[in-house]
Structures are given as C-alpha cells and as structure tokens.
Enzyme design. Structure first.
Site, PDB file in Angstrom:
ATOM      1  N   ASP A   1     -11.996   1.629  -2.322  1.00 50.00           N
ATOM      2  CA  ASP A   1     -11.174   2.387  -1.374  1.00 50.00           C
ATOM      3  C   ASP A   1     -12.037   2.814  -0.192  1.00 50.00           C
ATOM      4  O   ASP A   1     -11.979   3.956   0.254  1.00 50.00           O
ATOM      5  CB  ASP A   1     -10.572   3.606  -2.082  1.00 50.00           C
ATOM      6  CG  ASP A   1      -9.293   4.085  -1.409  1.00 50.00           C
ATOM      7  OD1 ASP A   1      -8.781   3.374  -0.542  1.00 50.00           O
ATOM      8  OD2 ASP A   1      -8.818   5.177  -1.754  1.00 50.00           O
TER       9      ASP A   1
ATOM     10  N   HIS B  26       0.849  -1.190   0.000  1.00 51.50           N
ATOM     11  CA  HIS B  26       0.000   0.000   0.000  1.00 51.50           C
ATOM     12  C   HIS B  26       0.885   1.241   0.000  1.00 51.50           C
ATOM     13  O   HIS B  26       1.963   1.244   0.596  1.00 51.50           O
ATOM     14  CB  HIS B  26      -0.895  -0.009   1.247  1.00 51.50           C
ATOM     15  CG  HIS B  26      -1.918   1.079   1.276  1.00 51.50           C
ATOM     16  ND1 HIS B  26      -1.638   2.336   1.740  1.00 51.50           N
ATOM     17  CD2 HIS B  26      -3.227   1.084   0.900  1.00 51.50           C
ATOM     18  CE1 HIS B  26      -2.726   3.075   1.656  1.00 51.50           C
ATOM     19  NE2 HIS B  26      -3.704   2.346   1.147  1.00 51.50           N
TER      20      HIS B  26
END
Length: 289
Positions: A252, A130
């Site tokens: 998201d 990430h």
C-alpha cells in the site's frame, strides 16, 4: 505527511526504483489511488484519465523492466472508457484497469457500463476495484454517528471502504456479469474486502439466473491482493478459502512502509511453491507479465 505521500505516489522514476531496490521489489504495477475519475463529469473524466495514462505511460517507457500500469478510465462515459481500454492496451505497458469505487453512486453491473466489461474481457485487462467512501445516502444511514472521527473511521478504512467494495463485487456476480463474460477478471485488495468470510453463507443464496453458486465466481473470477492487511490468521483463512492461485502480494505504498509489508509477508508461514505463486507467479499469469 500528506505532502510526502503525494510525492511518493507521483514518483514514477528513480526515487521509487531506489525504494523498490531497498526492499527487494522487482516490478510494480502502478495506478491512481482513491476516488478520482469516478467522481468527475464525463468530459473532465475523459480528459484527465487520458492525461493520467499518458503520464504513467511515459514512466513505464523509461523503465520498462520495473513498471507496468493499470489504466484510469472515464467511467462516466462508458463508450469512451472502452476506447481508452483498447488504446492503453495497444500503447503497451498497461496490464489492467483501475476503478476507484462506485461511479457517483452507480456500479459496474448497471447496463450502461457493459462496454467497459466487454472491453476489459476482450483485451485481457483485469479490473482492480479499489475502495471508495460509500455513496452519500449510505453515509447518512449507516454511518450517522455523532463523533466525526468515529464516522470517518467507520466509513473508510475501518469498515465502509471494504464492505462497499465487497458489495460492488457481489452486484457483478448477482447480475450475471461473469456468465456474460466468463474470462473477465476482477482484483480486490485487503485480502478480499470481507468476501471470503461469507463464502459459506453465499452458498445458501439461490443461483437464480446464474450458472453457478456465488462462491464459484469468487474462486474463479476474483483475485485477492494483500494490500495493507497484516493479519497472518486472516491470510491463512483466505488462502484456505480461495486457494494459492488467486492471492497476490501487494504493498500500500506510500501509505504503508513497503519494507514493513515485505517483512510481514516473508513472516507468513507457507510452502515455497505457495510463496512463489503469491509473490510473483500469480501476478505474472494474471497480468501477462
């Protein structure tokens, strides 16, 4: 708004399931977000990663048909991190691991992190890298602009996060991580953090000590989630570059409305077989769901 986002991240129960049902999501693979364990000293990272994984594991146990998890790791203590990978795999419900960016300015290709790569491959636990804010020396050099708002945008979601993650992946390739660990899988978000755009250029890079050209690893060992990139032209480009077997639908949540992301994905043009692969079959295969 920040408080609402935190509540959304922390909900591993009925509220999240209601949201999933409302937009047609059967299962979510959950993880910590933003830079967390990677910023902590070893002792604290060991304690908090285990605590985080226990909390997530409890949510998965309560809703085994709706949730799976990516394990947080004490990356600053690589041997402990390798043991946590094994523990979470045996615990059940964990299908991969999450690395939130660089480890206080260090990267997974460095020799001290080899135990993490070994364990990830051994236990079939893909690594999701990430994005994180670049290291301070990079911030001071590349993003040293007068306007603080502009600096923040450039260093994070506008550019820096994505380039930082792409460099992390290229370092793994360049140092032979996937030659040493051919079954290691890495997932990146945002339709590839810019990497597919450079695949043709990377063919010009000498193989050096590598067994294959860089793009071959990008097409074989790397998977690409959509994660908040709502550009149909870019989606079509990445699909052509990496193929329908290596793209994953994702949301998201809670930073982008999941209904919006589902609707946008449903609006992308593709064949039914491709849609099925990207929406669920690729994730089922990659994460052994």
């Amino acid at each position: 708004q920040y408080e609402k986002a935190c509540q959304g991240v922390s909900d591993i129960g009925e509220g999240r399931i209601r949201m999933m049902d409302s937009v047609g999501l059967d299962m979510q693979v959950l993880s910590l977000c933003n830079a967390n364990m990677e910023t902590l000293p070893p002792d604290s990272a060991v304690y908090y990663s285990r605590l985080s994984n226990e909390i997530l594991s409890e949510g998965i146990r309560k809703h085994p048909d709706r949730f799976r998890g990516l394990a947080a790791l004490p990356t600053a203590a690589p041997e402990e991190a390798a043991r946590e990978i094994e523990r979470c795999k045996k615990l059940g419900g964990f299908v991969g691991i999450i690395i939130n960016g660089h480890i206080n300015g260090h990267y997974l290709d460095e020799p001290q992190f080899e135990p993490i790569l070994e364990a990830a491959e051994k236990w079939n636990m893909p690594i999701y890298i990430h994005p994180a804010i670049p290291p301070k020396p990079i911030l001071a050099t590349y993003y040293n602009v007068p306007d603080p708002y502009a600096q923040n945008v450039l260093a994070t979601g506008g550019w820096g996060w994505h380039i930082e993650t792409g460099v992390h992946v290229l370092r793994l390739i360049a140092t032979g991580a996937f030659d040493r660990h051919p079954d290691l899988k890495v997932v990146v978000g945002h339709l590839g953090e810019g990497l597919p755009f450079f695949m043709n250029r990377l063919y010009n890079a000498t193989k050096g000590n590598l067994k294959k050209p860089y793009p071959e690893y990008l097409k074989e060992n790397i998977y690409y989630s959509i994660a908040g990139f709502h550009d149909s032209d870019l989606f079509e480009f990445v699909l052509k570059k990496v193929g329908e077997d290596h793209i994953l639908f994702s949301t998201d949540f809670p930073f982008n409305p999941p209904k919006q992301e589902v609707d946008i994905f449903n609006g992308f043009e593709m064949g039914q077989q491709t849609r099925e692969k990207i929406s669920h079959k690729n994730a089922e295969r990659l994460f052994h769901l």
